[in-house]
Design an enzyme around this catalytic site. Structure first.
Site, PDB file in Angstrom:
ATOM      1  N   ASN A 227       0.805  -1.239   0.000  1.00  0.00           N
ATOM      2  CA  ASN A 227       0.000   0.000   0.000  1.00  0.00           C
ATOM      3  C   ASN A 227       0.831   1.279   0.000  1.00  0.00           C
ATOM      4  O   ASN A 227       0.284   2.370  -0.078  1.00  0.00           O
ATOM      5  CB  ASN A 227      -0.998   0.016   1.179  1.00  0.00           C
ATOM      6  CG  ASN A 227      -2.005  -1.098   1.053  1.00  0.00           C
ATOM      7  OD1 ASN A 227      -2.653  -1.218   0.020  1.00  0.00           O
ATOM      8  ND2 ASN A 227      -2.123  -1.942   2.060  1.00  0.00           N
TER       9      ASN A 227
ATOM     10  N   ARG B 239      -3.574   7.931  -0.747  1.00  0.00           N
ATOM     11  CA  ARG B 239      -4.033   7.110   0.388  1.00  0.00           C
ATOM     12  C   ARG B 239      -4.058   7.945   1.673  1.00  0.00           C
ATOM     13  O   ARG B 239      -3.017   8.499   2.060  1.00  0.00           O
ATOM     14  CB  ARG B 239      -3.026   5.966   0.543  1.00  0.00           C
ATOM     15  CG  ARG B 239      -3.180   5.157   1.774  1.00  0.00           C
ATOM     16  CD  ARG B 239      -1.939   4.283   2.015  1.00  0.00           C
ATOM     17  NE  ARG B 239      -2.184   3.407   3.134  1.00  0.00           N
ATOM     18  CZ  ARG B 239      -1.250   2.713   3.759  1.00  0.00           C
ATOM     19  NH1 ARG B 239       0.012   2.780   3.350  1.00  0.00           N
ATOM     20  NH2 ARG B 239      -1.553   1.955   4.766  1.00  0.00           N
TER      21      ARG B 239
ATOM     22  N   ASN C 201      10.280   0.245   4.876  1.00  0.00           N
ATOM     23  CA  ASN C 201       8.968   0.510   5.463  1.00  0.00           C
ATOM     24  C   ASN C 201       8.122  -0.710   5.108  1.00  0.00           C
ATOM     25  O   ASN C 201       7.643  -0.834   3.984  1.00  0.00           O
ATOM     26  CB  ASN C 201       8.339   1.788   4.912  1.00  0.00           C
ATOM     27  CG  ASN C 201       7.003   2.087   5.593  1.00  0.00           C
ATOM     28  OD1 ASN C 201       6.416   1.209   6.238  1.00  0.00           O
ATOM     29  ND2 ASN C 201       6.530   3.309   5.447  1.00  0.00           N
TER      30      ASN C 201
ATOM     31  N   ALA D  50       1.976  -2.818   6.464  1.00  0.00           N
ATOM     32  CA  ALA D  50       1.219  -3.691   7.379  1.00  0.00           C
ATOM     33  C   ALA D  50       1.966  -4.978   7.718  1.00  0.00           C
ATOM     34  O   ALA D  50       1.701  -5.595   8.757  1.00  0.00           O
ATOM     35  CB  ALA D  50      -0.135  -4.004   6.760  1.00  0.00           C
TER      36      ALA D  50
ATOM     37  N   HIS E 128       3.530  -5.746  11.215  1.00  0.00           N
ATOM     38  CA  HIS E 128       2.774  -6.266  12.354  1.00  0.00           C
ATOM     39  C   HIS E 128       2.400  -7.733  12.204  1.00  0.00           C
ATOM     40  O   HIS E 128       1.744  -8.293  13.072  1.00  0.00           O
ATOM     41  CB  HIS E 128       1.491  -5.427  12.531  1.00  0.00           C
ATOM     42  CG  HIS E 128       1.708  -3.954  12.314  1.00  0.00           C
ATOM     43  ND1 HIS E 128       2.550  -3.210  13.107  1.00  0.00           N
ATOM     44  CD2 HIS E 128       1.247  -3.096  11.353  1.00  0.00           C
ATOM     45  CE1 HIS E 128       2.563  -1.950  12.660  1.00  0.00           C
ATOM     46  NE2 HIS E 128       1.791  -1.859  11.593  1.00  0.00           N
TER      47      HIS E 128
ATOM     48  N   ASP F 170      12.576 -13.411   9.418  1.00  0.00           N
ATOM     49  CA  ASP F 170      13.528 -14.504   9.182  1.00  0.00           C
ATOM     50  C   ASP F 170      14.467 -14.179   8.020  1.00  0.00           C
ATOM     51  O   ASP F 170      15.639 -14.569   8.039  1.00  0.00           O
ATOM     52  CB  ASP F 170      12.780 -15.813   8.911  1.00  0.00           C
ATOM     53  CG  ASP F 170      12.210 -16.418  10.183  1.00  0.00           C
ATOM     54  OD1 ASP F 170      12.595 -15.985  11.285  1.00  0.00           O
ATOM     55  OD2 ASP F 170      11.366 -17.329  10.073  1.00  0.00           O
TER      56      ASP F 170
ATOM     57  N   GLU G 126      14.312   0.389  10.067  1.00  0.00           N
ATOM     58  CA  GLU G 126      12.847   0.296   9.904  1.00  0.00           C
ATOM     59  C   GLU G 126      12.269   1.702   9.988  1.00  0.00           C
ATOM     60  O   GLU G 126      12.615   2.468  10.887  1.00  0.00           O
ATOM     61  CB  GLU G 126      12.277  -0.590  11.032  1.00  0.00           C
ATOM     62  CG  GLU G 126      10.761  -0.691  11.016  1.00  0.00           C
ATOM     63  CD  GLU G 126      10.222  -1.500  12.209  1.00  0.00           C
ATOM     64  OE1 GLU G 126      11.013  -2.189  12.892  1.00  0.00           O
ATOM     65  OE2 GLU G 126       9.004  -1.401  12.457  1.00  0.00           O
TER      66      GLU G 126
ATOM     67  N   HIS H 249       8.624   4.167   9.584  1.00  0.00           N
ATOM     68  CA  HIS H 249       7.185   4.340   9.404  1.00  0.00           C
ATOM     69  C   HIS H 249       6.899   5.825   9.240  1.00  0.00           C
ATOM     70  O   HIS H 249       7.413   6.648  10.016  1.00  0.00           O
ATOM     71  CB  HIS H 249       6.412   3.788  10.600  1.00  0.00           C
ATOM     72  CG  HIS H 249       6.651   2.324  10.776  1.00  0.00           C
ATOM     73  ND1 HIS H 249       6.068   1.390   9.956  1.00  0.00           N
ATOM     74  CD2 HIS H 249       7.468   1.658  11.619  1.00  0.00           C
ATOM     75  CE1 HIS H 249       6.503   0.200  10.314  1.00  0.00           C
ATOM     76  NE2 HIS H 249       7.361   0.316  11.316  1.00  0.00           N
ATOM     77  N   ILE H 250       6.084   6.139   8.271  1.00  0.00           N
ATOM     78  CA  ILE H 250       5.731   7.542   8.006  1.00  0.00           C
ATOM     79  C   ILE H 250       4.938   8.101   9.188  1.00  0.00           C
ATOM     80  O   ILE H 250       5.205   9.198   9.678  1.00  0.00           O
ATOM     81  CB  ILE H 250       4.888   7.628   6.704  1.00  0.00           C
ATOM     82  CG1 ILE H 250       5.705   7.114   5.510  1.00  0.00           C
ATOM     83  CG2 ILE H 250       4.406   9.063   6.477  1.00  0.00           C
ATOM     84  CD1 ILE H 250       4.871   6.856   4.253  1.00  0.00           C
TER      85      ILE H 250
ATOM     86  N   ARG I 177      -1.473   5.267  17.087  1.00  0.00           N
ATOM     87  CA  ARG I 177      -2.584   4.720  16.295  1.00  0.00           C
ATOM     88  C   ARG I 177      -3.132   3.451  16.973  1.00  0.00           C
ATOM     89  O   ARG I 177      -2.927   3.257  18.166  1.00  0.00           O
ATOM     90  CB  ARG I 177      -2.089   4.471  14.861  1.00  0.00           C
ATOM     91  CG  ARG I 177      -1.622   5.774  14.187  1.00  0.00           C
ATOM     92  CD  ARG I 177      -1.136   5.543  12.772  1.00  0.00           C
ATOM     93  NE  ARG I 177      -2.211   5.129  11.885  1.00  0.00           N
ATOM     94  CZ  ARG I 177      -2.009   4.666  10.650  1.00  0.00           C
ATOM     95  NH1 ARG I 177      -0.765   4.574  10.163  1.00  0.00           N
ATOM     96  NH2 ARG I 177      -3.027   4.302   9.902  1.00  0.00           N
TER      97      ARG I 177
ATOM     98  N   ARG J  15      -0.977  -1.749  15.693  1.00  0.00           N
ATOM     99  CA  ARG J  15       0.210  -1.177  15.020  1.00  0.00           C
ATOM    100  C   ARG J  15       1.369  -0.990  15.997  1.00  0.00           C
ATOM    101  O   ARG J  15       2.448  -0.541  15.606  1.00  0.00           O
ATOM    102  CB  ARG J  15      -0.133   0.158  14.370  1.00  0.00           C
ATOM    103  CG  ARG J  15      -1.130   0.037  13.234  1.00  0.00           C
ATOM    104  CD  ARG J  15      -1.337   1.363  12.518  1.00  0.00           C
ATOM    105  NE  ARG J  15      -2.631   1.386  11.882  1.00  0.00           N
ATOM    106  CZ  ARG J  15      -2.902   0.895  10.666  1.00  0.00           C
ATOM    107  NH1 ARG J  15      -1.954   0.358   9.939  1.00  0.00           N
ATOM    108  NH2 ARG J  15      -4.123   0.945  10.165  1.00  0.00           N
TER     109      ARG J  15
HETATM  110  C1  DQA Z   1       3.089   2.419   8.004  1.00  0.00           C
HETATM  111  C2  DQA Z   1       2.308   2.068   9.280  1.00  0.00           C
HETATM  112  C3  DQA Z   1       1.648   0.701   9.155  1.00  0.00           C
HETATM  113  O1  DQA Z   1       0.935   0.384  10.341  1.00  0.00           O
HETATM  114  C4  DQA Z   1       0.685   0.691   7.987  1.00  0.00           C
HETATM  115  O2  DQA Z   1       0.120  -0.591   7.815  1.00  0.00           O
HETATM  116  C5  DQA Z   1       1.294   1.190   6.725  1.00  0.00           C
HETATM  117  C6  DQA Z   1       2.200   2.325   6.765  1.00  0.00           C
HETATM  118  C7  DQA Z   1       3.663   3.861   8.053  1.00  0.00           C
HETATM  119  O3  DQA Z   1       4.513   4.148   7.231  1.00  0.00           O
HETATM  120  O4  DQA Z   1       3.253   4.662   8.880  1.00  0.00           O
HETATM  121  O5  DQA Z   1       0.967   0.718   5.645  1.00  0.00           O
HETATM  122  O6  DQA Z   1       4.179   1.525   7.878  1.00  0.00           O
END
Ligand code: DQA
Length: 152
Positions: free
Chosen positions: A16, A23, A80, A83, A86, A93, A104, A106-107, A113, A117
């Protein structure tokens, strides 16, 4: 400018994240993935890093990309996982098997949230985590990748 000898960084965006720009713009902003990748590629050139960008909505493709990073001599991975953060023991692995340092990102601030998450299958094995800095987090991750490479 990056050259053939430049350190290699792989950016992986999971499911996504090809939809940013349209989005949930109140969470992910109005910049598209193509625009983000262009900006990061320019920034990487300035930092003399060879950046490869990859996005997939498919868990197995992401796992294969991580596995291939070993033979592709990738120095650091920025991911990134969307989803899959989680849910994916498979991605965890894959990182454990290649032993390539990864960041790692996350935006959004996932801790502000939904509860589901708040858990990541990757954070405890990551070199570092960037959460909630918007798209600027990707630029911060590039700087950190450079720092990891230069302190080896
Ligand atoms: C995300 C946070 C995740 O929980 C979510 O499923 C995403 C985007 C973020 O960049 O904030 O798709 O990784």
């Amino acid at each position: 400018m990056s050259t053939a000898d430049s350190p290699k960084v792989l950016l992986i965006n999971g499911p996504n994240l090809n939809m940013i720009g349209t989005r949930e713009p109140h969470i992910y902003g109005s910049t598209t993935l193509i625009q983000l990748e262009d900006q990061l590629t320019q920034k990487a050139k300035q930092l003399e890093i060879a950046l490869t960008c990859f996005q997939s909505n498919i868990e197995g493709e992401i796992i294969t990309k991580i596995q291939q990073a070993k033979s592709n001599n990738i120095d650091v991975i920025i991911i990134n996982p969307g989803a899959y953060t989680h849910t994916s023991i498979g991605i965890r692995d894959a990182f454990l098997s290649v032993q390539i340092p990864f960041i790692e990102i996350h935006i959004s601030n996932v801790y502000a949230r939904e509860n589901f998450r708040h858990h990541s299958y990757l954070s405890d094995i990551a070199s570092g985590i960037l959460v909630g800095h918007g798209l600027f987090g990707y630029e911060l991750a590039l700087y950190r990748a450079q720092n990891i490479i230069s302190s080896r």
